[in-house]
Every structure is written in structure tokens, then in C-alpha cells.
Motif scaffolding. Structure first.
Motif, mmCIF file in Angstrom:
data_model
loop_
_atom_site.group_PDB
_atom_site.id
_atom_site.type_symbol
_atom_site.label_atom_id
_atom_site.label_comp_id
_atom_site.label_asym_id
_atom_site.label_seq_id
_atom_site.Cartn_x
_atom_site.Cartn_y
_atom_site.Cartn_z
ATOM 1 N N LEU A 191 33.106 42.873 37.763
ATOM 2 C CA LEU A 191 33.767 43.665 39.151
ATOM 3 C C LEU A 191 33.057 44.430 39.577
ATOM 4 O O LEU A 191 31.698 44.350 39.055
ATOM 5 N N PRO A 192 32.945 44.410 40.988
ATOM 6 C CA PRO A 192 33.506 44.340 41.962
ATOM 7 C C PRO A 192 34.220 42.893 41.879
ATOM 8 O O PRO A 192 35.111 43.602 43.602
ATOM 9 N N ASN A 237 43.549 56.685 31.331
ATOM 10 C CA ASN A 237 42.837 55.993 31.929
ATOM 11 C C ASN A 237 42.957 54.420 31.103
ATOM 12 O O ASN A 237 42.701 53.965 30.299
ATOM 13 N N THR A 293 37.359 48.038 43.233
ATOM 14 C CA THR A 293 37.085 48.702 43.580
ATOM 15 C C THR A 293 37.874 49.738 41.822
ATOM 16 O O THR A 293 37.163 51.254 42.027
ATOM 17 N N GLY A 294 38.208 49.264 40.758
ATOM 18 C CA GLY A 294 38.348 49.754 39.845
ATOM 19 C C GLY A 294 39.744 49.263 39.665
ATOM 20 O O GLY A 294 40.388 48.889 39.591
ATOM 21 N N LEU A 295 40.101 49.860 38.182
ATOM 22 C CA LEU A 295 41.371 48.675 37.117
ATOM 23 C C LEU A 295 42.507 49.790 37.704
ATOM 24 O O LEU A 295 43.635 49.351 37.440
ATOM 25 N N ASP A 296 42.413 51.205 38.211
ATOM 26 C CA ASP A 296 43.393 51.678 37.904
ATOM 27 C C ASP A 296 44.519 50.730 39.398
ATOM 28 O O ASP A 296 44.326 50.721 40.052
ATOM 29 N N ARG A 345 44.366 51.703 42.800
ATOM 30 C CA ARG A 345 43.024 51.857 43.131
ATOM 31 C C ARG A 345 42.687 49.472 43.569
ATOM 32 O O ARG A 345 43.036 49.540 44.867
#
Length: 532
Positions: free
Chosen positions: A206-207, A189, A60-63, A66
Motif C-alpha cells: 500500500l498505497p 481496526n 488509502t487504508g484497509l478499512d 476507505r
């Protein structure tokens, strides 16, 4: 006393009795990200030299907070420390660690000579920057009461406001993974995943998918047989993952449901592996809700749950019936002396009547003109949850509780917790998310409860016991007593109602060798695999 076969039969009838439209009122089985074909739509088949891993989890994201767990499982990123299969700490990017006598200062000595995948040096300053970033965001490091983090030559020095013995275990969590400076933009970010693990990112879509490749050559005699390229694909439906294995298009498939397991038992293409995990499927209750604030109602719900039937008829594994919150795989926490949870619908009806809820003509109970009707929210990421929810719906109906099952995304549970709108949630909680369960339990059953734990409920006894367990590693007898106290209070007051424990079943292609299951679900261990 009902015989096991009768219980299983009753549970099958309970599931079959629920109309599909009533059981599933939000998303259909074809959830977002699910695909029906032999290979997921829009994704090209991998080459024969690519190890393909399929699971239900989308990125759901790169962070790191998550989807960091997926990059950890595919061995792209590393953390300061690691754990073995028994939950004992191992060196990671840190080679040594220890605390001061008062427990307020921790020192972690970093491994020298390491580089990120972009060739830049893995410096203490870059490690410190990642840890500070993780601490500034919601996550496990918030539990430790960190006062400051600083460098001392090649050491990371962490100062605490109070002693916190599980701190090293927090530094095994995927949200504390170490990324190269090139991973971040000017605002901090995450814009790329540049790690230091055995594999590096080759491409991303992604995703749904990302590809990895070996970051460095092998130095041993197995270099020619080692897996050098791998791909992860998110495939929501268990039956589709099974088709990919049976057709030879997937080499590792995780989170298989019972029909998929049966379909693969005699497959010439794959073998099945399984391991008990420190995970429990339970019903999370909003104890602040007017209907659920009375512990008699929570106990009534617990008494109507046919755990044996669900384990036998739906999961085809009678050993998974949850007699208490902590499974036997959690040897330090499972209390064999604790009176087990039982099934007794008649006792459930009596408790509901004592609480003022009396059956109406339609069989559903009412009190002061209000109908005993609740919603049960769950999600499709784990394929067994919607089926278990349907069984629970019917079991509660039989004692006079009307339940509307809502099937959505896993994010609906924490969102409902935070907004206060969640009434009941069926979840599969991983108590090994941090290998020392104290950290997870502090998140779940602390003063404010937790996204995946208590809601509208607090126990000074539980908070005190967890606080003592977190503050010291001494006094083994006292620690055993505190663990037993936590288990006993949770069993008595039931802010969550255990249903079944969890066995991870994975299909592994016969064209690979060396596959096994990480009981803490930190890694798919693809760096160990060789082509057979």
C-alpha cells in the motif's frame, strides 16, 4: 444558434487560452503516485501468468470505508447482496431477503457452508459483527434509520425506526463488505483483508499495489484457462497506463482520457470497451457563499458552460453533453420532458447584471466594491477533470467571473464541504454508488447536503420527494412524479451544475477473453476471464 463545430472550436480556444500556471495552481500534473516510465517506479513487472490491472485509485487504508471498493473490484470480498447490469438485486452471501408488511423489519437468510480465506467458517455471528461495525461508522447504513441488528438462527434481522425501501441496496455497498474475524485487531481496526470472494490477498504494498490469487480450484472444464493470479497497480497518469497497455505490461486499464483512447484505437495489443455509467461530471456550488447564494448567479454560470464543446473537443464524444443531472443511462430518473440546459453567454451576462454584478475595465464584474472571483477545486484521479476545469475557467471569464482553478486530491472536495471553505468543486458523481439512486440522492440533497452534493442549499420539495421514495415501493405513478419533481427542482435551482455525462472506457489486452464493464463499477469481473 451556434453550430456544434463552432462550439467545439470555441472550447478548444478556451482551453488553449488558459496559461498553465493559471489553470493549475495547487498540484502539477505529476501528482503523488504518478509515474513516467514504461512501468511504475519501484514495482517489478508481473509474470506472464499474472493479470495486471491498472487504474488511478490508490488504496488509502484497509478499512472498508476507505479503500473497500478496490478489494471488492478485485473480488476479494463479498457483500450480502449483489446487482445485475440493470441494477436488479441478486443473491450474495444472503440467498433470500424480505420485509415485514409495515416495512420496519427486514430478514436476510445467509448462505450456509461458506468459509473465509483463512479457512474459518463464515458464521452468522461474524456477518453480524461486520454489519454492526459498518453501521457504527459514517457510511450508507446511516441512511436507513436502523434501530437494531440481531441473529435469528441463520438469518440477520434488521429493525428500522421507519420504513426504508432501499435497505437491500445499501447491503450491496463495499462499505458493508464481510470480513473474517482475523481481519480485525482487539480494538476493531482492520489489519488484514480476509474475505470470502473468488480471490484472496497474496501480498500488499500500500498505497500502490496488491496481488491476489484464486482462493479455490475451478470445477469446470475451463479451469486451465482461468486467470488464477492478478495484480492491481495504482498509476495516476492516464498516459502511463496507456504505455503499460501498449507495451503488454497491463491487461486491463481503466479511466482512460481521450488522447489515450485515440492512441489505443488501433493497438495490436489491446481492444477498447466502453459503457455509459450512471455518473455525471458537475460543478458543486457553495450556495451559502455570498456570491453564489443568488440563484441568478448560479443560473448564469450554468448558461456560460459550453457542454457541447466540452463533450466534442475535450472528450471527443458529443453524446456526453449533460442536458440535465441524470444521464440517459438512468432510465427511471432521466426526464426527457425536462427543458434541457443550454448555453447562452448573453443571457448569463444579463442575469449577472440583474444580480448587481457589473463589468469593470478588466472585464471582471464587481458589486459594492467586491470582485466576482471564485475558486474551482478539482482533482487528478479522473484525468479529464483538470482539462474541463480549464475550459470552465475561460468560459466563466468570458461572462465576467474570475476563476482560480485548484487541482489537488479527491479528498479536498469533502474536506472543503465540511469546513465550509469550498466555493466551487468540479466532481464526477457516481449515482450508482448504491444501485438504487435514492440512497445516494439522500446523501447529496438531504437537509444538510452532502460531501459530493448540495452545499448551503436545501429544498423541502426535494427532501419530501426523496423521503417518499425511500419509504415505500408502491404507487408507481406517484414514484414517477416524485422522481420528476426532484429532477425539475435541481434543474431550476442548480445547487450543482451538470457539465457532461460519463462513459467508462477500458483497454483490455488481447491475451485475455471475456472482459466486460460493470456499469455499477462494483467489480472488474476478473473471475470470469480466461487466457486467450
Amino acid at each position: 444558434m451556434r453550430q456544434p463545430a463552432d462550439v467545439a472550436s470555441r472550447t478548444r480556444r478556451a482551453v488553449l487560452a488558459v496559461p498553465a500556471a493559471a489553470a493549475i495552481s495547487a498540484l502539477p500534473w505529476h501528482a503523488a503516485g504518478a509515474h513516467d516510465g514504461a512501468h511504475p517506479q519501484g514495482i517489478a513487472a508481473a509474470g506472464k501468468d499474472v493479470l495486471t490491472v491498472v487504474g488511478p485509485w490508490e488504496m488509502t487504508g484497509l478499512d472498508p470505508s476507505r479503500a473497500g471498493y478496490m478489494f471488492a473490484r478485485m473480488e476479494v470480498v463479498e457483500t450480502l447482496l449483489d446487482v445485475d447490469d440493470r441494477g436488479r438485486l441478486l443473491a450474495g452471501l444472503a440467498t433470500a431477503w424480505g420485509a415485514s408488511v409495515d416495512g420496519l423489519q427486514w430478514r436476510f437468510t445467509l448462505r450456509g457452508g461458506r468459509r473465509y480465506h483463512d479457512g474459518s467458517a463464515l458464521t452468522p455471528a461474524s456477518v453480524l459483527a461486520c454489519l454492526r461495525r459498518a453501521h457504527a461508522r459514517p457510511g450508507v447504513l446511516q441512511l436507513a434509520g436502523i434501530r437494531s441488528m440481531a441473529l435469528d438462527a441463520n438469518d440477520i434481522v434488521i429493525l428500522l425506526h421507519r420504513p426504508f425501501a432501499p435497505l437491500p441496496y445499501l447491503l450491496t455497498h463495499y462499505s458493508t463488505q464481510i470480513l473474517a474475524p482475523a481481519s480485525f485487531d482487539a480494538r476493531g481496526n482492520v489489519v488484514a483483508i480476509v474475505g470470502s470472494g473468488p480471490f484472496r490477498i497474496a501480498s500488499m504494498s500500500l498505497p500502490q499495489q496488491f496481488d491476489v490469487e484464486r482462493a479455490a480450484g475451478d470445477a469446470d472444464g475451463h479451469a486451465g484457462l482461468r486467470v488464477r493470479k492478478a495484480r492491481y497497480i495504482s498509476v495516476a497518469r492516464s498516459e502511463t497506463r496507456t504505455l503499460l497497455v501498449r507495451s503488454g505490461q497491463a491487461d486491463l486499464a481503466f479511466s482512460l482520457d481521450p488522447p489515450s483512447i485515440r492512441a489505443l484505437q488501433r493497438s495490436p495489443k489491446a481492444v477498447l470497451m466502453s459503457a455509459m455509467l450512471p455518473r455525471t461530471t458537475f460543478v458543486k456550488l457553495n450556495a451559502g457563499h455570498p456570491f453564489l447564494a443568488d440563484v441568478r448567479v448560479r443560473r448564469a454560470i450554468a448558461l456560460c458552460v459550453e457542454r457541447d464543446g466540452i463533450a466534442r473537443a475535450l472528450l471527443r464524444d458529443p453524446g456526453l453533453a449533460a442536458t440535465q443531472l441524470f444521464p440517459r443511462s438512468m432510465t427511471a430518473w432521466h426526464d426527457s420532458a425536462l427543458p434541457p440546459l443550454r448555453t447562452d453567454p448573453d443571457a448569463a451576462r444579463r442575469l449577472l447584471a440583474e444580480a448587481g454584478w457589473h463589468a469593470a475595465a478588466d472585464g471582471i464584474r464587481r458589486r459594492n466594491g467586491q470582485r466576482l472571483e471564485l475558486s474551482l477545486t478539482t482533482f487528478v484521479d479522473r484525468p479529464e477533470l483538470p482539462v474541463i476545469a480549464a475550459a470552465l475557467q475561460e468560459e466563466m471569464r468570458q461572462v465576467g467571473i474570475a476563476v482560480r482553478v485548484v487541482i489537488g486530491n479527491s479528498s479536498d472536495i469533502p474536506a472543503g464541504h465540511r469546513s465550509g471553505t469550498l466555493q466551487m468543486g468540479l466532481v464526477a458523481r457516481n449515482f450508482g454508488n448504491v444501485p438504487d439512486p435514492v440512497a445516494t440522492l439522500l446523501q447529496d440533497f438531504g437537509p444538510d447536503g452532502g460531501d459530493w452534493g448540495a452545499m448551503g442549499w436545501h429544498s423541502a420539495d426535494v427532501a419530501g420527494a426523496l423521503g417518499r421514495l425511500a419509504s415505500t415501493q408502491g404507487d408507481p405513478a406517484g414514484r414517477r412524479a416524485d422522481r420528476a419533481r426532484v429532477a425539475a427542482v435541481l434543474q431550476a435551482e442548480l445547487p450543482v451544475i451538470p457539465v457532461v455525462w460519463y462513459r467508462q472506457v477500458c483497454a483490455a489486452s488481447r491475451r485475455i477473453a471475456g472482459a466486460d464493464i460493470d456499469p455499477y463499477e462494483r467489480s472488474y469481473r476478473i473471475s470470469r476471464l480466461t487466457w486467450a
